[in-house]
Write an enzyme that holds these catalytic residues in place. Structure first.
Site, short mmCIF file in Angstrom:
data_model
loop_
_atom_site.label_atom_id
_atom_site.label_comp_id
_atom_site.label_asym_id
_atom_site.label_seq_id
_atom_site.Cartn_x
_atom_site.Cartn_y
_atom_site.Cartn_z
CG HIS A 104 1.49 -32.84 -3.48
ND1 HIS A 104 1.96 -33.06 -4.75
CD2 HIS A 104 0.23 -32.36 -3.62
CE1 HIS A 104 1.04 -32.71 -5.62
NE2 HIS A 104 -0.03 -32.27 -4.97
CG ASP A 107 4.85 -35.03 -3.94
OD1 ASP A 107 4.00 -35.92 -4.01
OD2 ASP A 107 4.69 -33.88 -4.42
C1 XLS Z 1 -4.03 -31.87 -10.14
C2 XLS Z 1 -3.35 -30.66 -9.70
C3 XLS Z 1 -2.24 -30.89 -8.67
C4 XLS Z 1 -1.90 -29.60 -7.98
C5 XLS Z 1 -1.15 -29.78 -6.71
O1 XLS Z 1 -4.75 -31.88 -11.12
O2 XLS Z 1 -2.87 -29.99 -10.82
O3 XLS Z 1 -1.13 -31.46 -9.28
O4 XLS Z 1 -1.18 -28.75 -8.81
O5 XLS Z 1 -1.86 -30.49 -5.78
#
Ligand code: XLS
Ligand code: NI
Ligand code: NI
Length: 440
Positions: A104, A107
């Site tokens: 993200h 991150d």
């Molecule tokens: C949350 C999601 C998240 C996505 C990315 O439950 O899995 O981690 O994969 O935003």
């Protein structure tokens, strides 16, 4: 840029040692260059590490602060720390030997005081990530924007009832797309964290869904304008953190994409634990997406039969892996997507090596799954048994019906001519035993 070896000093490069090894820091089944079904193992999976769980998460939960010591958080300056985090990430990625990672925007770099400052923070980290990618050969499977952590998104991002918030989300997606393209990201993901509602009483659902459609079209147009050639992916999830999330499951998302004319650019990123939260199986949603030609990528993890949460365990269930790999083998694989470990080590797994054990376990599970799936599809009567159930549609009037050529009246005439069908067993137990016969 020299690769550091300071954050995981006790771990060397993880190598394949075979099923007999007792070295917990080696692969037992993932032998990346071994040819299976015509291509190297690594190309069947295109494994990716999730930046957020692996390098950002201190393993806090709603009942307690973090338990995990992140040695890269060693400065008082947050920008210095995210640079150390990046070094730690690339040390881990290269030692593990995975080809991809996913992130993200937040991150990589923290939000600043203004949109401009936030974009600047991200750019600095993107430039560094680009150098790390060049030095190591590790690539970006997908990027995404975190549109759920900041308080402004408490009522959603693209579906927020306040236009001002929608604009902030758009600015963020623009920058995340810039970052993804700059880093050669092969896909771009939308996980609609808070795109949903907590109460239908205060929500105009159709209006919010239309806003989401308009938002995704604008994002698509911008991405194509700046040269993004990859797939846009929507990651279904039925709930959590909202009570109801609009991208409920694969079938719901396919309907939404059709309604908003997005099927040419969008595919699905299926997450195991999200499928099970929607009361499907992992293989159900992967199969559905694959059969409609819309399987974009996979977030590989695992739920817990006792809990209705997104527990994000590392995937170690061999039966799941076999089923998923059977689907991928039959439907032409996962490229340009991959298998991203959207999974986290447990709160009480506190050694630096635990992150390696977790990923090694996931990779070996899928590698074993691939070998078994390949055998089942090639050496067993599985396909004949399954396809045999539909034989009456392979020729004659059955085939005409499937092609949409028979009316209801004509079907009635066939019913009379045909008489009652013989009872034909679906042989479920035989199928189950057949799969188990190959799991060895
Ligand atoms: C949350 C999601 C998240 C996505 C990315 O439950 O899995 O981690 O994969 O935003
Ligand atoms: Ni998830
Ligand atoms: Ni996910």
């Amino acid at each position: 840029m020299p690769q550091s070896s300071q954050y995981f000093p006790a771990v060397k490069k993880i190598r394949y040692e075979g099923p007999e090894t007792d070295n917990p820091l080696a692969f037992t089944h993932y032998d990346e260059n071994r040819i299976v079904a015509g291509k190297p193992m690594k190309d069947h999976f295109r494994f990716a590490v999730a930046y957020w769980h692996s390098f950002c998460n201190e393993n806090s939960d709603p009942f307690g602060i973090g338990t995990r010591n992140l040695p890269w958080n060693k400065s008082t300056d947050p920008i210095e720390n995210v640079k150390y985090r990046l070094e730690a990430a690339f040390e881990f990625l290269t030692k593990l030997g995975v080809p991809y990672y996913c992130f993200h925007d937040r991150d990589l770099a923290p939000e600043g005081q203004t949109i401009g400052e936030t974009e600047k923070n991200l750019e600095v980290l993107v430039n560094l990530a680009k150098q790390h990618q060049r030095d190591t050969g590790v690539k970006l499977l997908w990027g995404t924007a975190n549109l759920f952590t900041h308080p402004r998104y408490m009522n959603g991002a693209a579906t927020n009832p306040d236009f001002g918030v929608v604009c902030h989300a758009a600015a963020q997606v623009k920058a995340a797309l810039d970052a993804t393209v700059e880093l050669g990201g092969e896909n771009y993901v939308f996980w609609g964290g808070r795109e949903g509602y907590m109460s239908l009483l205060n929500t105009d659902m159709k209006r919010e869904l239309d806003h989401m459609g308009a938002f995704l079209r604008a994002a698509r147009d911008y991405g194509r304008k700046i040269g993004f050639k990859g797939n846009f992916l929507i990651e279904p999830k039925p709930m959590e953190p909202t009570k109801h999330q609009y991208d409920f499951d694969a079938a719901t998302v396919i309907g939404f994409l059709r309604e908003h004319d997005l099927l040419d650019d969008f595919k699905l990123n299926i997450e195991a634990n999200h499928a099970t939260l929607a009361k499907h199986t992992f293989s159900h949603d992967v199969m559905l997406a694959a059969q409609y030609g819309l399987l974009g990528s996979i977030d590989a993890n695992r739920g817990d039969n006792q809990n209705g949460w997104d527990t994000d365990y590392f995937p170690t269930n061999l039966y799941d892996a076999v089923e998923i790999m059977m689907i991928l083998l039959e439907h032409g694989g996962i490229t340009p997507g991959g298998l991203n470990f959207d999974a986290k080590i447990r709160r009480n797994s506190t050694d630096p090596e635990d992150l390696f054990y977790a990923h090694i376990g996931g990779m070996d599970t899928f590698a074993r799954g691939l070998l078994i799936a390949d055998e089942i599809l090639n050496n067993s009567e599985y396909k004949d048994l399954r396809d045999g159930r539909y034989r009456s549609f392979d020729s004659g009037p059955g085939k005409e019906f499937a092609a949409g050529k028979l009316s209801l009246e004509e079907l009635r005439v066939h019913a009379i001519k045909h008489g009652e069908s013989e009872m034909r067993s679906s042989k479920q137990e035989l199928f189950e035993n057949l799969i188990n016969r190959y799991i060895r």
